[in-house]
Design a protein around this motif. Structure first.
Motif, PDB file in Angstrom:
ATOM      1  N   GLU A 188      47.236  44.862  65.258  1.00 35.35           N
ATOM      2  CA  GLU A 188      47.674  44.536  63.898  1.00 35.35           C
ATOM      3  C   GLU A 188      46.488  44.085  63.038  1.00 35.35           C
ATOM      4  N   LEU A 189      45.645  43.239  63.607  1.00 32.67           N
ATOM      5  CA  LEU A 189      44.498  42.724  62.853  1.00 32.67           C
ATOM      6  C   LEU A 189      43.487  43.826  62.547  1.00 32.67           C
ATOM      7  N   GLU A 190      43.353  44.789  63.441  1.00 34.49           N
ATOM      8  CA  GLU A 190      42.421  45.879  63.192  1.00 34.49           C
ATOM      9  C   GLU A 190      42.842  46.721  62.000  1.00 34.49           C
ATOM     10  N   GLU A 191      44.124  46.709  61.666  1.00 32.97           N
ATOM     11  CA  GLU A 191      44.625  47.463  60.518  1.00 32.97           C
ATOM     12  C   GLU A 191      44.475  46.697  59.203  1.00 32.97           C
ATOM     13  N   LYS A 192      44.273  45.392  59.280  1.00 33.51           N
ATOM     14  CA  LYS A 192      44.161  44.575  58.078  1.00 33.51           C
ATOM     15  C   LYS A 192      42.808  44.756  57.413  1.00 33.51           C
ATOM     16  N   GLU A 193      42.761  44.385  56.144  1.00 40.27           N
ATOM     17  CA  GLU A 193      41.498  44.381  55.421  1.00 40.27           C
ATOM     18  C   GLU A 193      41.212  42.968  54.933  1.00 40.27           C
ATOM     19  N   TYR A 194      39.946  42.619  54.923  1.00 40.62           N
ATOM     20  CA  TYR A 194      39.491  41.299  54.501  1.00 40.62           C
ATOM     21  C   TYR A 194      38.504  41.488  53.358  1.00 40.62           C
ATOM     22  N   VAL A 195      38.672  40.686  52.332  1.00 36.84           N
ATOM     23  CA  VAL A 195      37.854  40.814  51.137  1.00 36.84           C
ATOM     24  C   VAL A 195      37.105  39.511  50.905  1.00 36.84           C
TER      25      VAL A 195
END
Length: 116
Positions: free
Chosen positions: A37-44
Protein backbone atom coordinates in the motif's frame (compact mmCIF):
# COMPACT_ATOMS: atom_id res chain seq x y z
CA UNK A 1 14.42 -34.24 43.32
CA UNK A 2 12.02 -33.12 40.63
CA UNK A 3 11.73 -29.46 39.76
CA UNK A 4 8.24 -28.11 39.82
CA UNK A 5 7.13 -25.62 37.26
CA UNK A 6 4.48 -23.03 37.97
CA UNK A 7 0.96 -23.99 37.01
CA UNK A 8 0.42 -23.82 33.26
CA UNK A 9 4.09 -24.21 32.34
CA UNK A 10 5.41 -27.24 30.60
CA UNK A 11 2.13 -27.93 28.88
CA UNK A 12 1.75 -27.55 25.18
CA UNK A 13 5.28 -26.41 24.39
CA UNK A 14 4.92 -27.37 20.75
CA UNK A 15 1.52 -25.73 20.46
CA UNK A 16 2.87 -22.51 22.02
CA UNK A 17 5.63 -22.52 19.44
CA UNK A 18 3.09 -23.14 16.70
CA UNK A 19 0.95 -20.24 17.93
CA UNK A 20 4.00 -17.98 17.96
CA UNK A 21 4.87 -19.03 14.41
CA UNK A 22 1.30 -18.33 13.29
CA UNK A 23 1.37 -14.88 14.89
CA UNK A 24 4.71 -14.11 13.23
CA UNK A 25 3.32 -15.24 9.87
CA UNK A 26 0.24 -13.07 10.31
CA UNK A 27 2.43 -10.11 11.28
CA UNK A 28 4.59 -10.66 8.17
CA UNK A 29 1.49 -10.80 5.97
CA UNK A 30 0.21 -7.53 7.46
CA UNK A 31 3.60 -5.91 6.91
CA UNK A 32 3.66 -7.08 3.30
CA UNK A 33 0.19 -5.65 2.74
CA UNK A 34 1.14 -2.30 4.26
CA UNK A 35 4.40 -2.21 2.31
CA UNK A 36 2.48 -2.75 -0.93
CA UNK A 37 0.00 0.00 0.00
CA UNK A 38 2.78 2.43 0.92
CA UNK A 39 4.65 1.73 -2.30
CA UNK A 40 1.60 3.02 -4.20
CA UNK A 41 1.43 6.27 -2.21
CA UNK A 42 3.10 9.50 -3.19
CA UNK A 43 4.89 11.88 -0.85
CA UNK A 44 5.38 15.55 -1.58
CA UNK A 45 7.82 18.01 -0.10
CA UNK A 46 8.41 21.68 -0.78
CA UNK A 47 11.73 23.46 -0.61
CA UNK A 48 11.97 26.38 1.80
CA UNK A 49 10.01 29.18 0.14
CA UNK A 50 7.83 26.68 -1.75
CA UNK A 51 9.57 27.29 -5.08
CA UNK A 52 10.40 23.63 -5.68
CA UNK A 53 8.04 20.72 -5.21
CA UNK A 54 9.31 17.14 -5.23
CA UNK A 55 7.16 14.02 -5.38
CA UNK A 56 8.46 10.55 -4.54
CA UNK A 57 6.61 7.27 -4.26
CA UNK A 58 6.75 4.69 -1.50
CA UNK A 59 9.50 2.88 -3.37
CA UNK A 60 11.60 6.03 -2.81
CA UNK A 61 11.66 6.86 -6.53
CA UNK A 62 11.50 10.50 -7.57
CA UNK A 63 8.37 10.86 -9.69
CA UNK A 64 8.18 14.60 -10.31
CA UNK A 65 10.06 17.81 -9.68
CA UNK A 66 8.28 21.11 -10.21
CA UNK A 67 10.36 24.27 -10.30
CA UNK A 68 8.87 27.75 -10.12
CA UNK A 69 10.19 29.52 -13.26
CA UNK A 70 10.70 32.70 -11.25
CA UNK A 71 13.62 31.20 -9.35
CA UNK A 72 15.50 29.95 -12.39
CA UNK A 73 18.46 32.20 -12.91
CA UNK A 74 21.62 31.06 -14.64
CA UNK A 75 23.62 32.77 -11.89
CA UNK A 76 21.84 30.79 -9.16
CA UNK A 77 22.14 27.25 -10.50
CA UNK A 78 23.99 26.16 -7.37
CA UNK A 79 21.20 27.48 -5.12
CA UNK A 80 18.63 25.73 -7.31
CA UNK A 81 20.55 22.47 -6.98
CA UNK A 82 20.67 22.83 -3.19
CA UNK A 83 16.92 23.46 -3.01
CA UNK A 84 16.20 20.38 -5.11
CA UNK A 85 18.40 18.23 -2.88
CA UNK A 86 16.62 19.52 0.24
CA UNK A 87 13.19 18.82 -1.28
CA UNK A 88 14.06 15.32 -2.48
CA UNK A 89 15.54 14.34 0.87
CA UNK A 90 12.49 15.68 2.72
CA UNK A 91 10.07 13.76 0.49
CA UNK A 92 12.04 10.53 0.99
CA UNK A 93 12.18 11.13 4.74
CA UNK A 94 8.37 11.54 4.77
CA UNK A 95 7.92 8.20 2.99
CA UNK A 96 10.33 6.37 5.31
CA UNK A 97 8.77 7.90 8.43
CA UNK A 98 5.26 6.79 7.49
CA UNK A 99 6.43 3.27 6.65
CA UNK A 100 8.30 2.95 9.95
CA UNK A 101 5.29 4.21 11.93
CA UNK A 102 2.95 1.71 10.29
CA UNK A 103 5.36 -1.19 10.77
CA UNK A 104 5.84 -0.31 14.45
CA UNK A 105 2.07 -0.42 14.95
CA UNK A 106 1.97 -3.95 13.57
CA UNK A 107 5.04 -5.27 15.33
CA UNK A 108 4.56 -3.47 18.61
CA UNK A 109 8.21 -2.33 18.33
CA UNK A 110 9.26 -6.00 18.19
CA UNK A 111 12.57 -6.29 16.39
CA UNK A 112 12.99 -9.66 14.72
CA UNK A 113 16.09 -9.82 12.51
CA UNK A 114 15.27 -10.47 8.87
CA UNK A 115 11.60 -9.69 9.41
CA UNK A 116 11.67 -6.22 7.86
Amino acid sequence: MKARLPKGYGQGGASNLQQLAMKAQKMQEEMNTITAELEEKEYVALAPGGNIKVTVNGKLEVKNIEIDPEIVNKDDVEMLSDLIIVSVNEAIKNAVTEKNEKMEKISGNLNIPGMF
